[in-house]
Design a protein around this motif. Structure first.
Motif, short mmCIF file in Angstrom:
data_model
loop_
_atom_site.label_atom_id
_atom_site.label_comp_id
_atom_site.label_asym_id
_atom_site.label_seq_id
_atom_site.Cartn_x
_atom_site.Cartn_y
_atom_site.Cartn_z
N LEU A 1 113.82 66.77 82.43
CA LEU A 1 113.73 67.96 83.28
C LEU A 1 112.64 68.84 82.72
O LEU A 1 112.54 69.01 81.51
N LYS A 2 111.84 69.40 83.61
CA LYS A 2 110.74 70.26 83.16
C LYS A 2 110.90 71.61 83.82
O LYS A 2 111.08 71.70 85.03
N GLU A 3 110.81 72.65 83.00
CA GLU A 3 110.89 73.99 83.57
C GLU A 3 109.50 74.45 84.01
O GLU A 3 108.53 74.33 83.26
N ILE A 4 109.43 74.95 85.23
CA ILE A 4 108.16 75.46 85.76
C ILE A 4 108.21 76.97 85.63
O ILE A 4 108.99 77.65 86.32
N TYR A 5 107.39 77.52 84.76
CA TYR A 5 107.45 78.96 84.48
C TYR A 5 107.04 79.76 85.71
O TYR A 5 106.14 79.38 86.44
N GLY A 6 107.77 80.83 85.94
CA GLY A 6 107.46 81.69 87.08
C GLY A 6 108.04 81.18 88.39
O GLY A 6 107.79 81.76 89.45
N SER A 7 108.80 80.08 88.34
CA SER A 7 109.41 79.55 89.57
C SER A 7 110.92 79.62 89.48
O SER A 7 111.49 79.58 88.39
N TYR A 8 111.55 79.66 90.63
CA TYR A 8 113.00 79.47 90.71
C TYR A 8 113.29 77.99 90.90
O TYR A 8 112.46 77.26 91.45
N THR A 9 114.46 77.58 90.49
CA THR A 9 114.96 76.27 90.86
C THR A 9 115.06 76.24 92.39
O THR A 9 115.34 77.28 93.00
N ALA A 10 114.81 75.10 93.01
CA ALA A 10 114.95 75.00 94.47
C ALA A 10 116.31 75.52 94.88
O ALA A 10 117.30 75.35 94.14
N MET B 1 110.58 72.67 92.67
CA MET B 1 110.53 71.31 93.22
C MET B 1 109.11 70.93 93.66
O MET B 1 108.72 69.76 93.58
N ASN B 2 108.35 71.92 94.12
CA ASN B 2 106.99 71.63 94.58
C ASN B 2 106.05 71.21 93.46
O ASN B 2 104.92 70.83 93.70
N PHE B 3 106.53 71.30 92.22
CA PHE B 3 105.71 70.90 91.07
C PHE B 3 106.23 69.61 90.45
O PHE B 3 105.93 69.30 89.29
N SER B 4 107.03 68.87 91.21
CA SER B 4 107.67 67.67 90.64
C SER B 4 106.66 66.66 90.12
O SER B 4 106.97 65.88 89.23
N HIS B 5 105.43 66.70 90.66
CA HIS B 5 104.40 65.75 90.20
C HIS B 5 103.96 66.04 88.76
O HIS B 5 103.25 65.24 88.17
N GLU B 6 104.38 67.18 88.21
CA GLU B 6 104.02 67.45 86.80
C GLU B 6 104.80 66.55 85.84
O GLU B 6 104.43 66.40 84.69
N MET C 1 115.05 62.85 86.65
CA MET C 1 113.76 63.47 86.34
C MET C 1 113.47 64.49 87.43
O MET C 1 113.50 64.15 88.62
N GLY C 2 113.23 65.74 87.04
CA GLY C 2 112.97 66.75 88.07
C GLY C 2 112.43 68.03 87.46
O GLY C 2 112.40 68.19 86.23
N THR C 3 112.02 68.94 88.32
CA THR C 3 111.48 70.22 87.87
C THR C 3 112.42 71.34 88.30
O THR C 3 112.97 71.32 89.39
N VAL C 4 112.59 72.31 87.39
CA VAL C 4 113.57 73.38 87.60
C VAL C 4 112.95 74.72 87.22
O VAL C 4 111.87 74.76 86.62
N GLY C 5 113.65 75.81 87.54
CA GLY C 5 113.12 77.13 87.24
C GLY C 5 113.85 77.80 86.09
O GLY C 5 114.76 77.22 85.46
N ALA C 6 113.48 79.07 85.83
CA ALA C 6 114.05 79.81 84.71
C ALA C 6 115.53 80.13 84.94
O ALA C 6 116.25 80.46 84.00
N ASP C 7 115.97 80.02 86.20
CA ASP C 7 117.37 80.30 86.54
C ASP C 7 118.27 79.07 86.39
O ASP C 7 119.37 79.02 86.93
N PHE C 8 117.79 78.06 85.66
CA PHE C 8 118.52 76.79 85.61
C PHE C 8 119.67 76.78 84.60
O PHE C 8 120.47 75.84 84.58
N ILE C 9 119.80 77.82 83.78
CA ILE C 9 120.75 77.78 82.65
C ILE C 9 122.18 77.35 83.02
O ILE C 9 122.73 76.45 82.38
#
Ligand code: ATP
Ligand code: MG
Length: 310
Positions: free
Chosen positions: A91-100, A121-126, A67-75
């Motif tokens: 996995l949840k994509e956070i719009y406007g963010s890069y993957t860590a 990653m800073n949005f992992s609590h979502e 379980m984690g948060t990723v960015g638009a560059d995760f493809i």
């Protein structure tokens, strides 16, 4: 027993400078530091703790999802996970963010200059533990601070036993935070450096911490590892290593072994050895997700090292 592995996803970009930083960073000129290193070698690796642990658990044939948060560059990473058959359900994509991502430049003296961008990653609590179904075992590994705190609370509230593995996230927490995690968790896992920081910050010895949870596991690199359960101490030997390539991610490989043992009700002597062999296999490969084996290969190497099969 299906594991929910909460933690980071990251790209690690590793560059090797074929010279010594010290020849280029002049001590009398550091007030106007402006250096550029030519790096002909560059590798981009799939990493992050949840990604690595899920990869290793898959190799072992264990059950679980990260379980984690990723960015638009995760493809590219997503394609890799699909190829492996590792779940991307949580996995949840956070719009406007890069993957860590970590940018690591190494020189010939093995000095490193690293920049780490936490990004999504800073949005992992979502992500919420309750988003996942059929979870019977949890792991809270390095992630965004708020995410680690909330996921631990959510596991505890749901009555799902979990392992607290603070890793590089350790400096974000003070003694009160750490004591709260101990109270919520069923197992604690550290390397020896993190274990000493833990003792300093909580004011408790490892033996005292072991009275509050089911087990405390301390890894010690090539020296093997220790499992403290109640009043018992299990000394787990390191497995033999062919060629030492890269220690990065040994801790994560080891954690997957712990999850596998817990899922399969193996005792600590066996679980620790599975974990130990995972770390040893990992260190023979550069990067954190480039090693592989079949279960039979694992078992025969296990027997060579420890004298019995799984
Ligand atoms: N040189 C080695 N030889 C054999 N096994 C090793 C070696 N280094 C690591 N391991 C195995 O991997 C486990 C975890 O390694 P270590 O204690 O270095 O974790 P770590 O510091 O959390 O690593 P990292 O955070 O870089 O992934 C060890 O307990 C051991 O079983
Ligand atoms: Mg570690």
């Amino acid at each position: 027993m299906s594991a929910l592995i909460c933690g980071s996803f990251a790209y690690d970009t590793i560059m090797v400078f074929q010279d010594q930083f010290k020849k280029h960073i002049l001590p009398d000129q550091v007030h106007i530091l402006n250096v550029s290193f030519l790096v002909p070698d560059l590798r981009r690796e799939f990493g992050g703790c949840a990604g690595n642990i899920a990869y290793n658990l898959k190799l072992l044939g264990g059950e679980g999802a990260p379980m984690g948060t990723v960015g638009a560059d995760f493809i590219p990473y997503a394609d890799w996970m699909d190829e492996l058959g590792v779940s991307r359900d949580y996995l949840k994509e956070i719009y406007g963010s890069y993957t860590a991502q970590a940018y690591i430049t190494t020189d010939q003296d093995d000095n490193q200059i690293t920049a780490f961008h936490p990004g999504a990653m800073n949005f992992s609590h979502e992500n919420k533990v309750s988003d996942a179904s059929d979870v019977t075992l949890g792991l809270v590994s390095p992630d965004g601070r708020q995410g680690m705190i909330e996921h631990a609370e959510q596991f505890a509230a749901a009555g799902i036993p979990f392992m607290f593995d603070p890793g590089q996230g350790m400096p974000m927490f003070d003694g009160d935070d750490l004591n709260r995690f101990v109270h919520q968790a069923s197992w604690l896992a550290f390397n020896d450096y993190e274990a000493s920081l833990m003792q300093e910050r909580t004011g408790k010895t490892i033996e005292q911490l072991a009275q509050e949870v089911r087990a405390v596991i301390v890894t010690r690199g090539g020296e093997g590892s220790l499992v403290y359960t109640g009043d018992k101490l299990h000394e787990i030997p390191a497995a033999s290593v062919g060629q030492l390539q890269d220690p990065t991610g040994c801790g994560d490989a080891y954690r997957a072994g712990l999850l596998y043992g817990l899922q399969n009700n193996l005792d600590w002597e066996v679980t620790g050895r599975v974990a130990s062999l995972m770390g040893a296999i990992k260190i023979e490969h550069a990067g954190t997700q480039n090693h592989g084996f079949t279960f039979d290969e694992f078992n025969s190497r296990f027997k060579e090292n420890f004298g019995f099969i799984l």
